[in-house]
Scaffold this active site. Structure first.
Site, PDB file in Angstrom:
ATOM      1  N   ARG A  58       0.831  -1.214   0.000  1.00  0.00           N
ATOM      2  CA  ARG A  58       0.000   0.000   0.000  1.00  0.00           C
ATOM      3  C   ARG A  58       0.857   1.252   0.000  1.00  0.00           C
ATOM      4  O   ARG A  58       0.471   2.279  -0.581  1.00  0.00           O
ATOM      5  CB  ARG A  58      -0.935  -0.013   1.222  1.00  0.00           C
ATOM      6  CG  ARG A  58      -2.171  -0.875   1.019  1.00  0.00           C
ATOM      7  CD  ARG A  58      -2.978  -0.985   2.307  1.00  0.00           C
ATOM      8  NE  ARG A  58      -3.166   0.252   3.004  1.00  0.00           N
ATOM      9  CZ  ARG A  58      -4.344   0.894   3.134  1.00  0.00           C
ATOM     10  NH1 ARG A  58      -5.430   0.406   2.582  1.00  0.00           N
ATOM     11  NH2 ARG A  58      -4.420   1.990   3.838  1.00  0.00           N
ATOM     12  N   ARG A  69       1.999  12.445 -10.318  1.00  0.00           N
ATOM     13  CA  ARG A  69       1.903  13.920 -10.239  1.00  0.00           C
ATOM     14  C   ARG A  69       3.246  14.580 -10.580  1.00  0.00           C
ATOM     15  O   ARG A  69       3.261  15.638 -11.236  1.00  0.00           O
ATOM     16  CB  ARG A  69       1.436  14.342  -8.847  1.00  0.00           C
ATOM     17  CG  ARG A  69      -0.047  14.128  -8.620  1.00  0.00           C
ATOM     18  CD  ARG A  69      -0.880  15.121  -9.420  1.00  0.00           C
ATOM     19  NE  ARG A  69      -2.294  14.988  -9.128  1.00  0.00           N
ATOM     20  CZ  ARG A  69      -3.173  14.321  -9.891  1.00  0.00           C
ATOM     21  NH1 ARG A  69      -2.784  13.722 -11.007  1.00  0.00           N
ATOM     22  NH2 ARG A  69      -4.435  14.253  -9.549  1.00  0.00           N
ATOM     23  N   HIS A  72       3.379  14.779 -14.155  1.00  0.00           N
ATOM     24  CA  HIS A  72       2.534  15.871 -14.665  1.00  0.00           C
ATOM     25  C   HIS A  72       3.250  17.214 -14.596  1.00  0.00           C
ATOM     26  O   HIS A  72       3.012  18.106 -15.411  1.00  0.00           O
ATOM     27  CB  HIS A  72       1.217  15.944 -13.876  1.00  0.00           C
ATOM     28  CG  HIS A  72       0.317  14.767 -14.127  1.00  0.00           C
ATOM     29  ND1 HIS A  72      -0.597  14.319 -13.208  1.00  0.00           N
ATOM     30  CD2 HIS A  72       0.227  13.931 -15.187  1.00  0.00           C
ATOM     31  CE1 HIS A  72      -1.233  13.261 -13.698  1.00  0.00           C
ATOM     32  NE2 HIS A  72      -0.749  13.013 -14.899  1.00  0.00           N
ATOM     33  N   SER A 100       7.862   0.653   8.137  1.00  0.00           N
ATOM     34  CA  SER A 100       8.755  -0.080   9.035  1.00  0.00           C
ATOM     35  C   SER A 100      10.205   0.353   8.863  1.00  0.00           C
ATOM     36  O   SER A 100      10.995   0.332   9.808  1.00  0.00           O
ATOM     37  CB  SER A 100       8.643  -1.585   8.747  1.00  0.00           C
ATOM     38  OG  SER A 100       8.962  -1.838   7.383  1.00  0.00           O
ATOM     39  N   SER A 160      -1.922   1.758   7.920  1.00  0.00           N
ATOM     40  CA  SER A 160      -2.847   2.604   7.135  1.00  0.00           C
ATOM     41  C   SER A 160      -2.535   4.096   7.261  1.00  0.00           C
ATOM     42  O   SER A 160      -2.528   4.814   6.251  1.00  0.00           O
ATOM     43  CB  SER A 160      -4.288   2.352   7.570  1.00  0.00           C
ATOM     44  OG  SER A 160      -4.643   1.022   7.312  1.00  0.00           O
ATOM     45  N   GLU A 163       0.446   5.069   5.233  1.00  0.00           N
ATOM     46  CA  GLU A 163       0.179   4.977   3.796  1.00  0.00           C
ATOM     47  C   GLU A 163      -0.701   6.134   3.318  1.00  0.00           C
ATOM     48  O   GLU A 163      -0.478   6.678   2.235  1.00  0.00           O
ATOM     49  CB  GLU A 163      -0.456   3.607   3.509  1.00  0.00           C
ATOM     50  CG  GLU A 163       0.535   2.458   3.769  1.00  0.00           C
ATOM     51  CD  GLU A 163      -0.056   1.265   4.492  1.00  0.00           C
ATOM     52  OE1 GLU A 163      -1.286   1.071   4.417  1.00  0.00           O
ATOM     53  OE2 GLU A 163       0.705   0.519   5.150  1.00  0.00           O
ATOM     54  N   ASP A 171       0.930  14.954  -2.167  1.00  0.00           N
ATOM     55  CA  ASP A 171       0.125  15.981  -2.834  1.00  0.00           C
ATOM     56  C   ASP A 171       0.516  17.383  -2.360  1.00  0.00           C
ATOM     57  O   ASP A 171       0.493  18.343  -3.142  1.00  0.00           O
ATOM     58  CB  ASP A 171      -1.368  15.727  -2.603  1.00  0.00           C
ATOM     59  CG  ASP A 171      -1.942  14.717  -3.593  1.00  0.00           C
ATOM     60  OD1 ASP A 171      -1.238  14.366  -4.567  1.00  0.00           O
ATOM     61  OD2 ASP A 171      -3.077  14.264  -3.401  1.00  0.00           O
TER      62      ASP A 171
END
Ligand SMILES: O=C([C@H](O)CO)[C@H](O)[C@H](O)COP(=O)(O)O
Length: 196
Positions: A58, A69, A72, A100, A160, A163, A171
């Protein structure tokens, strides 16, 4: 507020509560980051001949989104392991992420990049990890490591939070580079995949 497993029916849910928890954890992480660390990453991206990104699972999906991006914006960017990804060289940047900081393929990539003299920037949750130790610049994301099941750093499953934070931070870095570059969205859009 439960899924009736016997009936297999979703009576009511706390999706909104879960989403609030996820957003609150990401907000808290954003408040705990040391933003001084990001100068080296911005400079590393701007100065690299080619930029290589790498992460597993993930974490890898988040870093693939970041790689897109950067493309881009007009950077020469590759994701390690893809069919057309070439050899890394001394003037290149390897930007790796591993919650980790011990995932074998990511550590090996960092070692290889270091051996050819490339710049290695790593994001992990653990400054004492192998990956953090190898890297030229380590950026700490204070999230739970995937095998830390105590729930003190995050109520979410496994890695989670790390990630998600990778994608959000990616972003934010994109936005900064976009502002500095000053290219209109239309220019970036010309580089967007047109065979989707
Ligand atoms: O996919 C992952 C897993 O589901 C943990 O939440 C991880 O991203 C993958 O295992 C890579 O781990 P790290 O290198 O520790 O990020």
């Amino acid at each position: 507020m439960h899924l009736d497993h016997q009936q297999g029916v979703l009576h009511s849910t706390d999706i909104q509560g879960n989403l609030k928890q996820i957003l609150a954890e990401n907000y808290a992480l954003s408040e705990a980051l040391d933003y001084q660390d990001f100068g080296a990453l911005i400079k590393g991206i701007q100065q690299a001949k080619s930029i290589f990104l790498h992460a597993a699972g993930r974490s890898g999906y988040s870093m693939r989104s970041v790689a897109m991006r950067l493309m881009h914006l007009g950077f020469k960017v590759y994701f390690v392991g893809d069919t057309t990804t070439p050899a890394i060289q001394s003037k290149d940047l390897l930007w790796v992420a591993s919650g980790s900081g011990t995932t074998g393929s990511i550590v090996r990539a960092a070692e290889k990049a270091k051996s050819v003299g490339a710049n290695v920037i790593a994001m992990t949750t653990n400054p004492a990890s192998t990956l953090a130790g190898i890297s030229d610049t380590h950026i700490l994301l204070p999230a739970a490591e995937k095998e830390d099941h105590a729930g003190n750093k995050s109520k979410q499953y496994a890695g989670s939070l790390f990630e998600q934070a990778l994608l959000l931070i990616g972003d934010a870095i994109f936005m900064e580079l976009w502002k500095v570059g000053g290219c209109p969205a239309e220019t970036l859009w010309k580089r967007h995949a047109n065979m989707e």
